[in-house]
Motif scaffolding. Structure first.
Motif, PDB file in Angstrom:
ATOM      1  N   ASP A  87       0.799  -1.222   0.000  1.00 54.99           N
ATOM      2  CA  ASP A  87       0.000   0.000   0.000  1.00 54.99           C
ATOM      3  C   ASP A  87       0.836   1.278   0.000  1.00 54.99           C
ATOM      4  N   ARG A  88       2.117   1.168  -0.351  1.00 54.78           N
ATOM      5  CA  ARG A  88       2.992   2.341  -0.387  1.00 54.78           C
ATOM      6  C   ARG A  88       4.050   2.166  -1.473  1.00 54.78           C
ATOM      7  N   ASN A  89       4.479   3.285  -2.018  1.00 48.48           N
ATOM      8  CA  ASN A  89       5.572   3.281  -2.995  1.00 48.48           C
ATOM      9  C   ASN A  89       6.634   4.259  -2.531  1.00 48.48           C
ATOM     10  N   PHE A  90       7.886   3.904  -2.794  1.00 49.80           N
ATOM     11  CA  PHE A  90       9.000   4.697  -2.281  1.00 49.80           C
ATOM     12  C   PHE A  90       9.958   5.112  -3.391  1.00 49.80           C
ATOM     13  N   HIS A  91      10.276   6.386  -3.400  1.00 48.05           N
ATOM     14  CA  HIS A  91      11.383   6.916  -4.176  1.00 48.05           C
ATOM     15  C   HIS A  91      12.544   7.001  -3.189  1.00 48.05           C
ATOM     16  N   VAL A  92      13.752   6.757  -3.653  1.00 55.27           N
ATOM     17  CA  VAL A  92      14.922   6.882  -2.786  1.00 55.27           C
ATOM     18  C   VAL A  92      15.855   7.900  -3.409  1.00 55.27           C
ATOM     19  N   LYS A  93      16.222   8.900  -2.632  1.00 51.08           N
ATOM     20  CA  LYS A  93      17.175   9.920  -3.070  1.00 51.08           C
ATOM     21  C   LYS A  93      18.383   9.860  -2.156  1.00 51.08           C
ATOM     22  N   SER A  94      19.558   9.785  -2.759  1.00 54.08           N
ATOM     23  CA  SER A  94      20.790   9.625  -1.997  1.00 54.08           C
ATOM     24  C   SER A  94      21.803  10.686  -2.369  1.00 54.08           C
ATOM     25  N   GLN A  95      22.639  11.033  -1.386  1.00 56.15           N
ATOM     26  CA  GLN A  95      23.716  11.997  -1.600  1.00 56.15           C
ATOM     27  C   GLN A  95      24.957  11.497  -0.870  1.00 56.15           C
ATOM     28  N   ASP A  96      26.103  11.660  -1.492  1.00 58.55           N
ATOM     29  CA  ASP A  96      27.387  11.363  -0.873  1.00 58.55           C
ATOM     30  C   ASP A  96      27.609  12.354   0.271  1.00 58.55           C
ATOM     31  N   VAL A  97      28.059  11.879   1.442  1.00 61.34           N
ATOM     32  CA  VAL A  97      28.272  12.784   2.571  1.00 61.34           C
ATOM     33  C   VAL A  97      29.319  13.849   2.251  1.00 61.34           C
ATOM     34  N   VAL A  98      30.260  13.531   1.368  1.00 59.99           N
ATOM     35  CA  VAL A  98      31.272  14.521   0.975  1.00 59.99           C
ATOM     36  C   VAL A  98      30.596  15.690   0.260  1.00 59.99           C
ATOM     37  N   GLN A  99      29.673  15.394  -0.641  1.00 55.43           N
ATOM     38  CA  GLN A  99      28.923  16.443  -1.338  1.00 55.43           C
ATOM     39  C   GLN A  99      28.054  17.228  -0.350  1.00 55.43           C
ATOM     40  N   GLY A 100      27.480  16.528   0.613  1.00 58.99           N
ATOM     41  CA  GLY A 100      26.657  17.193   1.625  1.00 58.99           C
ATOM     42  C   GLY A 100      27.463  18.175   2.457  1.00 58.99           C
ATOM     43  N   ASP A 101      28.693  17.772   2.801  1.00 59.98           N
ATOM     44  CA  ASP A 101      29.565  18.682   3.551  1.00 59.98           C
ATOM     45  C   ASP A 101      29.937  19.901   2.715  1.00 59.98           C
ATOM     46  N   ARG A 102      30.070  19.686   1.433  1.00 52.71           N
ATOM     47  CA  ARG A 102      30.514  20.759   0.539  1.00 52.71           C
ATOM     48  C   ARG A 102      29.395  21.730   0.166  1.00 52.71           C
ATOM     49  N   PHE A 103      28.211  21.189  -0.147  1.00 49.23           N
ATOM     50  CA  PHE A 103      27.129  22.012  -0.691  1.00 49.23           C
ATOM     51  C   PHE A 103      25.887  22.086   0.206  1.00 49.23           C
ATOM     52  N   GLY A 104      25.911  21.404   1.316  1.00 45.23           N
ATOM     53  CA  GLY A 104      24.731  21.315   2.162  1.00 45.23           C
ATOM     54  C   GLY A 104      24.036  19.986   1.917  1.00 45.23           C
ATOM     55  N   VAL A 105      23.529  19.378   2.964  1.00 47.08           N
ATOM     56  CA  VAL A 105      22.859  18.094   2.826  1.00 47.08           C
ATOM     57  C   VAL A 105      21.552  18.331   2.074  1.00 47.08           C
ATOM     58  N   SER A 106      21.488  17.745   0.876  1.00 47.29           N
ATOM     59  CA  SER A 106      20.348  17.976  -0.016  1.00 47.29           C
ATOM     60  C   SER A 106      20.253  16.835  -1.006  1.00 47.29           C
ATOM     61  N   TRP A 107      19.125  16.796  -1.686  1.00 52.46           N
ATOM     62  CA  TRP A 107      18.878  15.747  -2.672  1.00 52.46           C
ATOM     63  C   TRP A 107      18.294  16.393  -3.915  1.00 52.46           C
ATOM     64  N   ILE A 108      18.807  15.969  -5.056  1.00 52.53           N
ATOM     65  CA  ILE A 108      18.471  16.597  -6.337  1.00 52.53           C
ATOM     66  C   ILE A 108      17.388  15.798  -7.062  1.00 52.53           C
ATOM     67  N   PHE A 109      16.464  16.537  -7.664  1.00 48.14           N
ATOM     68  CA  PHE A 109      15.381  15.959  -8.459  1.00 48.14           C
ATOM     69  C   PHE A 109      15.454  16.542  -9.861  1.00 48.14           C
ATOM     70  N   GLN A 110      15.193  15.700 -10.859  1.00 49.90           N
ATOM     71  CA  GLN A 110      15.114  16.176 -12.228  1.00 49.90           C
ATOM     72  C   GLN A 110      13.704  16.729 -12.433  1.00 49.90           C
ATOM     73  N   SER A 134      21.914   9.770   3.147  1.00 51.28           N
ATOM     74  CA  SER A 134      23.296  10.227   2.972  1.00 51.28           C
ATOM     75  C   SER A 134      24.186   8.992   3.018  1.00 51.28           C
ATOM     76  N   ILE A 135      25.122   8.883   2.066  1.00 48.88           N
ATOM     77  CA  ILE A 135      25.968   7.699   1.947  1.00 48.88           C
ATOM     78  C   ILE A 135      27.410   8.056   2.280  1.00 48.88           C
ATOM     79  N   ASN A 136      28.009   7.304   3.193  1.00 51.65           N
ATOM     80  CA  ASN A 136      29.424   7.456   3.523  1.00 51.65           C
ATOM     81  C   ASN A 136      30.173   6.269   2.930  1.00 51.65           C
ATOM     82  N   LEU A 137      30.866   6.499   1.812  1.00 51.89           N
ATOM     83  CA  LEU A 137      31.569   5.416   1.121  1.00 51.89           C
ATOM     84  C   LEU A 137      32.806   4.954   1.886  1.00 51.89           C
ATOM     85  N   GLU A 138      33.339   5.764   2.773  1.00 46.06           N
ATOM     86  CA  GLU A 138      34.514   5.358   3.550  1.00 46.06           C
ATOM     87  C   GLU A 138      34.157   4.356   4.632  1.00 46.06           C
ATOM     88  N   THR A 139      32.969   4.471   5.193  1.00 47.87           N
ATOM     89  CA  THR A 139      32.562   3.584   6.288  1.00 47.87           C
ATOM     90  C   THR A 139      31.494   2.576   5.866  1.00 47.87           C
TER      91      THR A 139
END
Length: 190
Positions: free
Chosen positions: A85-108, A135-140
């Motif tokens: 009974d639910r549908n999910f979109h998933v938006k992800s951002q690299d934590v490095v990008q979040g530190d640089r530009f602000g924690v955010s997620w981009i939509f087309q 937010s994804i931390n590729l180092e950990t």
């Protein structure tokens, strides 16, 4: 915020997917760096796995993330995860990008100029659509699920904003910022 540890097996599965994935259609969106496009695919798929792992015991009949490789012209705009009974979109951002530009997620965002955009987000609103913000931390190998929000709430509160980077604004993109979501703590979880 929920922290999900990604296993080596899950990471490797996502890595193989990102290396095989055809990202050439993103050139139309001013994303010319193929290495960045592959990394974005990896981060996106890890976000889907993390969201699945978090929700699988909470949501009935939740589908596993799709690892099928599509050609650019056959890219799927379907929901990332579906349930009874639910549908999910998933938006992800690299934590490095979040530190640089602000924690955010981009939509087309199509805005009348582009046929390749998030139609379900902007044009095909239905009940029981949610967005998982990760937010994804590729180092950990950690995924931080920041919120799972009802899509209609984002529209009602007008939380889709122009991205900070001008080149993304010109590419018909909109962003949702964590600082804006945090103004509504009672609505951050479905």
């Amino acid at each position: 915020m929920i922290t999900i540890q990604i296993t080596d097996e899950e990471f490797n599965k996502c890595k193989i997917f990102s290396e095989k994935c055809d990202t050439s259609h993103y050139v139309k969106r001013n994303q010319f760096n193929e290495e960045k496009r592959k990394k974005d695919s990896l981060i996106g798929k890890i976000g889907e796995i993390a969201t699945f792992n978090y929700l699988k015991d909470k949501v009935e009949n939740l589908t596993y993330p799709d690892f099928e490789i599509y050609s650019a012209k056959n890219k799927s705009w379907d929901f990332d995860l579906k349930a009874k009974d639910r549908n999910f979109h998933v938006k992800s951002q690299d934590v490095v990008q979040g530190d640089r530009f602000g924690v955010s997620w981009i939509f087309q965002y199509g805005n009348g100029f582009n046929q390749s955009y998030d139609k379900e987000i902007f044009d095909r609103l239905t009940d029981n659509q949610f967005i998982s913000f990760v937010s994804i931390n590729l180092e950990t190998n950690e995924a931080l699920i920041r919120a799972i929000v009802d899509l209609t709430f984002l529209h009602k509160k007008q939380l889709f904003k122009l991205p900070k980077l001008e080149k993304l604004q010109k590419a018909n993109k909109l962003a949702v910022y964590l600082k804006d979501l945090e103004r509504y703590p009672e609505s951050l979880w479905m």
